[in-house]
Design an enzyme around this catalytic site. Structure first.
Site, mmCIF file in Angstrom:
data_model
loop_
_atom_site.group_PDB
_atom_site.id
_atom_site.type_symbol
_atom_site.label_atom_id
_atom_site.label_comp_id
_atom_site.label_asym_id
_atom_site.label_seq_id
_atom_site.Cartn_x
_atom_site.Cartn_y
_atom_site.Cartn_z
ATOM 1 N N CYS A 1 -3.866 8.129 6.330
ATOM 2 C CA CYS A 1 -2.614 8.205 7.098
ATOM 3 C C CYS A 1 -2.913 8.441 8.572
ATOM 4 C CB CYS A 1 -1.730 9.346 6.576
ATOM 5 S SG CYS A 1 -1.147 9.085 4.903
ATOM 6 N N CYS B 1 0.819 -1.214 0.000
ATOM 7 C CA CYS B 1 0.000 0.000 0.000
ATOM 8 C C CYS B 1 0.852 1.264 0.000
ATOM 9 C CB CYS B 1 -0.919 0.039 1.207
ATOM 10 S SG CYS B 1 -2.002 -1.371 1.329
#
Lengths: 395, 143
Positions: free
Chosen positions: B103, B33
């Protein structure tokens, strides 16, 4: 930090001073519509367009009547694929062969055409990004109407065996389209020697303005029109011509053709200096693309254990503009389709950086870039959990 | 694209590194990812996070999110730290672009995962982590 180094010339280039000077008068002095042939202002515009057309034609060894101006490389790619598909559909032809590493202007156009019954074969590439000619031959069917392969890849710079592909296409009576947007202006292209039937070109990759492109269509090629309207471009591409942009395009090509070989030689030396500099100063790197069969100005490396966007942000702070194939820079989920097609794993693809040089770059600039990269990679690796974890490295 | 605070934490990340013999270690994300966060906790007898360090592979906002998350839990009790939400991380950073919100989610999960590791090792129950399963935190490249 006052230093500014633009190393993203595959994205676009600075418009050359000579080009801008040539364009300027076509905004406010020679602003006539080229279709207005009954007064001088209009005729002057028309003459300017024809001069640029001749420059482009001479540059690729084509006839002026085979050059059409478009809004850019993307439109040319769309025209080539859709135009050929729509002209050949009802002739029992519905198959296109292209590659996995084409620009999205090709790939997304193929996807679109598939909704109408077009079938596409996407050729694999090897670890250097080269297509396999045997796979190409095996993919040819009686219904194949078009082979579309880019001259040189925009991300990794790999130059395809265009002459060999042209031969294969000709032997089988299949049209051959080449997306030459990245190669045009830095490599000598002879459409006859290479058996190219259709070719996409763009001005802003070689010091010309944005918003203008070109399309080469070999005489007699069966292809529909794409933009319908007025009778411009000999009835094949409608819309009032962007005269100043066409003039700029012509000038940029004229300049590019002047000292193409010397320029390529100088850029190749700078490119190799950057490649060697990175290889010799930074451990755990992978050169993406072919070591020698690549554009003179293209360098693309993967830096293991770090991510591309972070590198770009730190480079920007040091005044260097570059680009990355990491997903994080594109807003998409996957890293570059080109890097993945060359067999790179996701993690390594996320750490890719592309530097594309220009004539303005010096050896000192290259050395500064290497030194800067060395520090940036060390800084990011110091905080990378992968660096010291053998299990993660395997992923 | 990024706020001043994000850029500040990216440029000068706080608490980078590892803690040897940490009391709790949490790792989330994967290289596929494009982001991995690892958080190390030093927790004292009074269940206070005495020290925290992080290692992150990822983009600017991943590094900034980890950095600010470590600041936000340092000196806090484990019971306070477990309440750190991704929303709080985003707010503290002065906002994140929509594609980068994940994030902040990673940062929240890295902290939770480290606390869970501590709780497991010490046979403790932390309110809010009773039903926590580390594998639930496997992010499948969601942006």
């Amino acid at each position: 930090m006052s230093k500014k180094l633009y190393l993203d010339n595959a994205a676009t280039t600075r418009v050359k001073r000579e080009v801008l000077d040539e364009m300027r008068q076509y905004f406010d002095e020679l602003y006539g519509n080229p279709s207005s042939q009954l007064y001088e202002l209009g005729r002057k515009s028309k003459q300017a367009i024809e001069k640029a057309r001749k420059t482009l034609a001479d540059f690729i060894n084509a006839d002026e009547k085979e050059i059409y101006f478009t809004a850019g490389g993307t439109e040319s790619d769309n025209w080539a694929l859709k135009g050929v598909a729509f002209a050949n559909f009802n002739k029992g032809k519905n198959h296109i062969i292209t590659t996995k590493i084409e620009h999205h202007a090709i790939l997304h156009t193929c996807e679109y055409l598939e909704k109408f019954g077009v079938e596409t074969t996407y050729l694999d590439v090897d670890r250097y990004g080269l297509v396999d000619l045997e796979q190409l031959k095996e993919s040819i069917r009686p219904e194949t109407m078009l082979i579309s392969v880019m001259y040189a890849n925009n991300e990794i710079g790999t130059i395809q065996p265009i002459e060999e592909i042209g031969k294969i296409a000709k032997e089988h009576g299949i049209l051959f389209h080449v997306d030459a947007v990245q190669a045009f202006g830095s490599i000598r292209i002879d459409v006859n020697k290479l058996n190219i039937d259709l070719m996409s070109m763009s001005a802003h990759k070689l010091g010309g303005p944005k918003g203008i492109g070109g399309m080469y269509i070999r005489k007699g090629t069966r292809i529909d029109n794409f933009i319908h309207g007025g009778g411009q471009e000999r009835g094949r591409r409608a819309g009032t011509e962007g005269v100043q942009n066409i003039v700029g395009f012509g000038k940029a090509v004229e300049i590019a053709s002047r000292n193409l070989d010397e320029r390529a030689e100088r850029l190749t030396a700078l490119r190799n200096r950057l490649v060697e500099g990175i290889k010799n100063n930074i451990p755990d790197v992978v050169l993406n693309g072919h070591p020698t069969r690549r554009l003179p100005n293209n360098v693309n490396f993967s830096f293991k254990y770090v991510e591309g966007e972070s590198i770009l942000l730190l480079l920007d702070m040091e005044g260097i503009s570059a680009s990355s194939g990491s997903a994080c820079t594109s807003g998409s989920l996957d890293p570059s389709h080109v890097l993945l097609a060359t067999g790179l794993d996701h993690g390594t693809a996320h750490g890719s950086i592309r530097f594309t040089l220009s004539e303005e770059i010096t050896e000192e600039d290259i050395d500064y870039t290497v030194e800067t990269m060395k520090n940036i990679i060390a800084k990011l690796r110091a905080m990378s959990p992968i660096k010291n974890d053998e299990d993660l490295k395997k992923n | 694209m990024y706020s001043e605070i994000v850029m500040d934490h990216f440029r000068n990340p706080r608490n980078v590194g590892r803690i040897e013999n940490a009391d709790g270690v949490g790792q989330v994300g994967n290289p596929k990812c494009g982001d991995i966060m690892k958080i190390y906790l030093k927790i004292n007898k009074d269940e206070i996070i005495e020290d925290v360090k992080f290692e992150t592979f990822g983009c600017g906002s991943a590094i900034a999110s980890s950095s600010i998350a470590t600041e936000m839990i340092k000196g806090k009790s484990i019971h306070e730290a477990v309440g750190l939400s991704n929303k709080a991380v985003v707010e503290a950073l002065g906002g994140l672009p929509p594609v980068k919100i994940h994030c902040s989610v990673l940062a929240e999960q890295a902290v939770k995962s480290a606390l869970y590791d501590y709780a497991q090792k010490n046979n403790k129950v932390i309110k809010g982590l009773e039903n926590y399963k580390p594998e639930d935190d496997e992010i499948h490249c969601q942006h």
